[in-house]
Scaffold this active site. Sequence first.
Site, short mmCIF file in Angstrom:
data_model
loop_
_atom_site.label_atom_id
_atom_site.label_comp_id
_atom_site.label_asym_id
_atom_site.label_seq_id
_atom_site.Cartn_x
_atom_site.Cartn_y
_atom_site.Cartn_z
CB SER A 38 -8.88 25.02 -40.56
OG SER A 38 -9.86 25.78 -39.90
CE LYS B 145 -12.81 24.32 -38.45
NZ LYS B 145 -12.11 25.31 -37.63
#
Length: 229
Positions: free
Chosen positions: A149, A187
Amino acid sequence: MLTRKQHELVCFINDRLEETGISPSFEEMKEALDLKSKSGVHRLISALEERNFIRRLPNRARALEVLRMPERPEKTSPAASAAAPAAAPARGNVRPAPTPANDVVEIPLHGRIAAGVPIEAFEGSSMLAVPAALLGSGEHYALEVSGDSMVEAGILDGDYALIRRTETARDGEIVVALIEDSEATLKYFRREGAMIRLDPANRAYEPQRYRPDIVRVQGKLSGILRRYD
């Protein structure tokens, strides 16, 4: 106010740069200051960085720049005995590109971290050898990336994320976020109203939103180490 060893080290680095244009190696600094290990050199360099006497040039090994010099005492140690005027300012010109060195440090490797869906944080612990030039000041650890991701940020499955320990982050920084004290993810960190939003760098994934009370920043991305088979 610098300690004696800090003073000796910044003088030694500056003298070597003035003479050769190349930063001394960690081994040379260790021997010049009569230290028992390179870890003592790393601590001194970090302290000098925090006091804005030196800085590490990114993406280069053995790359140090002296930003300012303390006043030299009348008598200096052998490590700082090269001739130079008192309170000499550091040269502002760009120095020749330093040659590579093999200085490495070992940092804790805390298992795998998801770059996609959060997984259990910090599975076990071992040590990872990392080129010292990849690390800045502060305490670091490494996590092996699992998932895709963050590929649009250049972070791939199997990479080692080098993390500087901190509990705070600014919007847009890549962080290790610990969720409900049990799961961690890598993230982009952003605040969105009363919520914390953790953004992926892959259009196939959706942002994750959490209440601030269940999210704790465990560190910020400092660099990536990649191995090729």
